[in-house]
Scaffold this active site. Structure first.
Site, short mmCIF file in Angstrom:
data_model
loop_
_atom_site.label_atom_id
_atom_site.label_comp_id
_atom_site.label_asym_id
_atom_site.label_seq_id
_atom_site.Cartn_x
_atom_site.Cartn_y
_atom_site.Cartn_z
N THR A 117 -6.31 7.27 -1.20
CA THR A 117 -5.92 6.73 -2.50
C THR A 117 -6.49 7.49 -3.70
O THR A 117 -7.53 8.13 -3.59
CB THR A 117 -6.40 5.25 -2.56
OG1 THR A 117 -6.24 4.76 -3.88
CG2 THR A 117 -7.87 5.13 -2.22
N ASP A 118 -5.81 7.33 -4.83
CA ASP A 118 -6.30 7.88 -6.11
C ASP A 118 -7.59 7.17 -6.55
O ASP A 118 -8.31 7.67 -7.41
CB ASP A 118 -5.23 7.72 -7.19
CG ASP A 118 -4.78 6.27 -7.37
OD1 ASP A 118 -4.78 5.51 -6.39
OD2 ASP A 118 -4.43 5.89 -8.51
N TYR A 141 -13.19 -0.98 -3.08
CA TYR A 141 -12.04 -0.41 -2.38
C TYR A 141 -12.13 1.12 -2.39
O TYR A 141 -12.03 1.78 -1.35
CB TYR A 141 -10.74 -0.88 -3.05
CG TYR A 141 -9.48 -0.20 -2.56
CD1 TYR A 141 -8.96 -0.48 -1.31
CD2 TYR A 141 -8.80 0.73 -3.36
CE1 TYR A 141 -7.80 0.14 -0.86
CE2 TYR A 141 -7.63 1.35 -2.93
CZ TYR A 141 -7.14 1.05 -1.68
OH TYR A 141 -5.99 1.67 -1.23
N LYS A 145 -12.72 3.61 0.79
CA LYS A 145 -11.68 4.58 1.13
C LYS A 145 -12.24 6.01 1.11
O LYS A 145 -11.91 6.83 1.96
CB LYS A 145 -10.48 4.47 0.18
CG LYS A 145 -9.64 3.22 0.31
CD LYS A 145 -8.88 3.10 1.62
CE LYS A 145 -7.70 4.03 1.71
NZ LYS A 145 -6.92 3.82 2.97
N TRP A 166 -0.26 3.95 -6.68
CA TRP A 166 0.74 3.04 -7.24
C TRP A 166 1.96 2.91 -6.31
O TRP A 166 3.11 3.10 -6.73
CB TRP A 166 1.19 3.54 -8.62
CG TRP A 166 0.14 3.60 -9.68
CD1 TRP A 166 -1.22 3.72 -9.53
CD2 TRP A 166 0.35 3.54 -11.10
NE1 TRP A 166 -1.85 3.75 -10.74
CE2 TRP A 166 -0.91 3.64 -11.74
CE3 TRP A 166 1.47 3.42 -11.91
CZ2 TRP A 166 -1.07 3.62 -13.12
CZ3 TRP A 166 1.32 3.40 -13.30
CH2 TRP A 166 0.06 3.49 -13.88
N1 LIG Z 1 -0.37 -0.14 -1.92
C1 LIG Z 1 -0.78 0.77 -2.80
O1 LIG Z 1 -0.52 0.68 -4.01
C2 LIG Z 1 -1.58 1.96 -2.33
C3 LIG Z 1 -1.97 2.92 -3.26
C4 LIG Z 1 -2.70 4.03 -2.83
C5 LIG Z 1 -3.01 4.17 -1.48
N2 LIG Z 1 -2.64 3.21 -0.59
C6 LIG Z 1 -3.00 3.41 0.82
O2 LIG Z 1 -1.80 3.51 1.56
C7 LIG Z 1 -1.99 2.99 2.89
C8 LIG Z 1 -0.89 2.00 3.21
O3 LIG Z 1 -0.93 0.96 2.25
P1 LIG Z 1 0.05 -0.30 2.32
O4 LIG Z 1 0.18 -0.79 0.94
O5 LIG Z 1 1.25 0.03 3.14
O6 LIG Z 1 -0.88 -1.33 3.13
P2 LIG Z 1 -0.51 -2.73 3.76
O7 LIG Z 1 0.88 -3.13 3.42
O8 LIG Z 1 -1.63 -3.66 3.40
O9 LIG Z 1 -0.54 -2.41 5.31
C9 LIG Z 1 -1.71 -2.32 6.05
C10 LIG Z 1 -1.42 -2.84 7.45
O10 LIG Z 1 -2.63 -2.79 8.21
C11 LIG Z 1 -2.76 -4.04 8.90
N3 LIG Z 1 -4.14 -4.32 9.24
C12 LIG Z 1 -5.06 -5.01 8.52
N4 LIG Z 1 -6.21 -5.11 9.21
C13 LIG Z 1 -6.02 -4.47 10.38
C14 LIG Z 1 -6.84 -4.25 11.52
N5 LIG Z 1 -8.10 -4.71 11.57
N6 LIG Z 1 -6.33 -3.54 12.55
C15 LIG Z 1 -5.05 -3.09 12.51
N7 LIG Z 1 -4.23 -3.28 11.46
C16 LIG Z 1 -4.71 -3.97 10.42
C17 LIG Z 1 -2.22 -5.04 7.90
O11 LIG Z 1 -1.98 -6.30 8.47
P3 LIG Z 1 -2.02 -7.62 7.53
O12 LIG Z 1 -0.90 -7.45 6.55
O13 LIG Z 1 -1.82 -8.73 8.48
O14 LIG Z 1 -3.35 -7.62 6.85
C18 LIG Z 1 -0.97 -4.32 7.43
O15 LIG Z 1 0.12 -4.52 8.32
C19 LIG Z 1 -3.41 2.42 2.89
O16 LIG Z 1 -4.29 3.36 3.44
C20 LIG Z 1 -3.74 2.22 1.43
O17 LIG Z 1 -5.14 2.30 1.19
C21 LIG Z 1 -1.92 2.12 -0.98
#
Ligand SMILES: NC(=O)c1ccc[n+]([C@@H]2O[C@H](COP(=O)([O-])OP(=O)(O)OC[C@H]3O[C@@H](n4cnc5c(N)ncnc54)[C@H](OP(=O)(O)O)[C@@H]3O)[C@@H](O)[C@H]2O)c1
Length: 319
Positions: A117-118, A141, A145, A166
């Protein structure tokens, strides 16, 4: 075969869809294989990987299991504000989880794509952040990360860390869905106008991730030891930069144009000070994308172009 971890999350679901569409063989895990449990990861890897001492074994479906050559980790603790009061779990998932995944990936001789992440940056800059700039996260967070990146880098060499920002996609809660819902429910809305960054459509990020895999597999490099795409850290967002306020205004405009928003809502700017959140956000988190553009030879769509595609899509369904 690809092992997609976090396959039911917002980004994971999009990658899963695109892999299936391209007939690329993959297997997914999510909460069913807890990334904080090293043994659970190893058991899963072992049961799906022919290199883990089970070559030729017949699986319950009658097929010989394929070798896992790539692992993509999309699982994480992503609740930025909640992390401030839940630091222990955030560390377990964002730091220990990637370490466990890196160890399991190394054990089966696969390559890892890990998403970051940023928020590893403090956002005090004024020019796009490159991959080599110093990490200085502001909150739990970001700290966890950043530690997850360090853990991956310490455990293995055949990895790609992709930092994004984002993010919004069809299968998860995100800013675009939240704004659309609020704009339908309210007459007026204040959105922060003093934080700059770049929205990222999960469709574009998923496509870039798959391109890394396809390009590397097509030209694995000298004796398969090096990769056609050098290992390391990369930045990927859509192109351009904006503020949350401008992003919201564009969502309103497109939402109205494509029938996602039925009522009028006045979208107004406010400052971060006027909209306090438990976690401090970087004021400027635009990422420099030249490294990934050059490595993959891709033209990344602008954030406006991808947002329009997203809002227009029949897959748009507020979660
Ligand atoms: N969303 C953003 O704006 C954003 C921005 C920058 C970077 N990122 C990065 O991009 C990546 C994907 O983000 P996303 O938004 O797609 O995340 P997400 O929708 O929260 O998906 C994460 C998945 O991991 C599952 N999970 C949680 N705890 C777990 C465990 N202990 N073992 C196995 N799986 C588990 C979650 O299940 P539950 O839903 O049941 O918890 C969910 O299905 C992440 O690394 C995040 O840090 C996201």
């Amino acid at each position: 075969m690809i092992w997609l971890i976090g396959s039911k999350g917002m980004l994971g679901s999009e990658i899963a869809r695109q892999l299936t569409e391209k007939h690329i063989s993959w297997v997914g895990s999510d909460r069913d294989v807890d990334i904080s449990d090293p043994q659970a990861l190893l058991n899963f890897a072992d049961s799906h990987d022919t290199s883990a001492g089970c070559t030729g074994r017949t699986a319950s479906n009658g097929k010989v299991p394929e070798k896992i050559t790539w692992v993509i980790n999309c699982a994480a603790y992503t609740a930025v504000d909640k992390a401030e009061s839940d630091a222990e779990l955030a560390k377990i998932l964002n730091e220990d989880g990637p370490r466990n995944i890196a160890r399991a990936t190394r054990k089966i001789g696969a390559k890892l794509i890990h998403i970051s992440t940023d928020y590893v940056f403090d956002g005090t800059g004024s020019v796009p952040y490159t991959e080599t700039m110093e990490k200085k996260p502001l909150g739990v967070y970001g700290v966890t990360k950043a530690a997850g990146e360090d853990a991956v880098e310490k455990e293995m060499t055949q990895y790609y860390i992709l930092r994004t920002a984002w993010l919004y996609g069809f299968d998860g809660k995100n800013f675009v869905y939240t704004m659309t819902k609020l704009m339908n429910d309210r007459d007026a809305l204040n959105v922060v106008s003093d934080q700059k960054g770049t929205p990222t459509c999960a469709m574009d990020l998923a496509a870039a991730i798959i391109k890394i895999i396809e390009t590397s597999d097509k030209a694995p490099g000298l004796f398969g030891k090096k990769s056609a795409i050098p290992y390391g850290v990369y930045h990927f967002t859509n192109l351009g930069e904006t503020t949350w306020f401008e992003f919201a205004r564009r969502i309103y405009e497109l939402g109205k144009r494509f029938g996602r928003i039925q009522s009028d809502c006045s979208v107004n700017p406010c400052t971060t000070e006027e909209y306090p959140t438990p976690a401090k956000r970087p004021a400027y988190s635009v990422l420099d994308k030249s490294k990934i553009q050059n490595a993959l030879r891709i033209k990344i769509p602008s954030w406006e172009e991808s947002l329009e595609k997203f809002i227009k899509s029949p897959r748009f369904e507020i979660k």
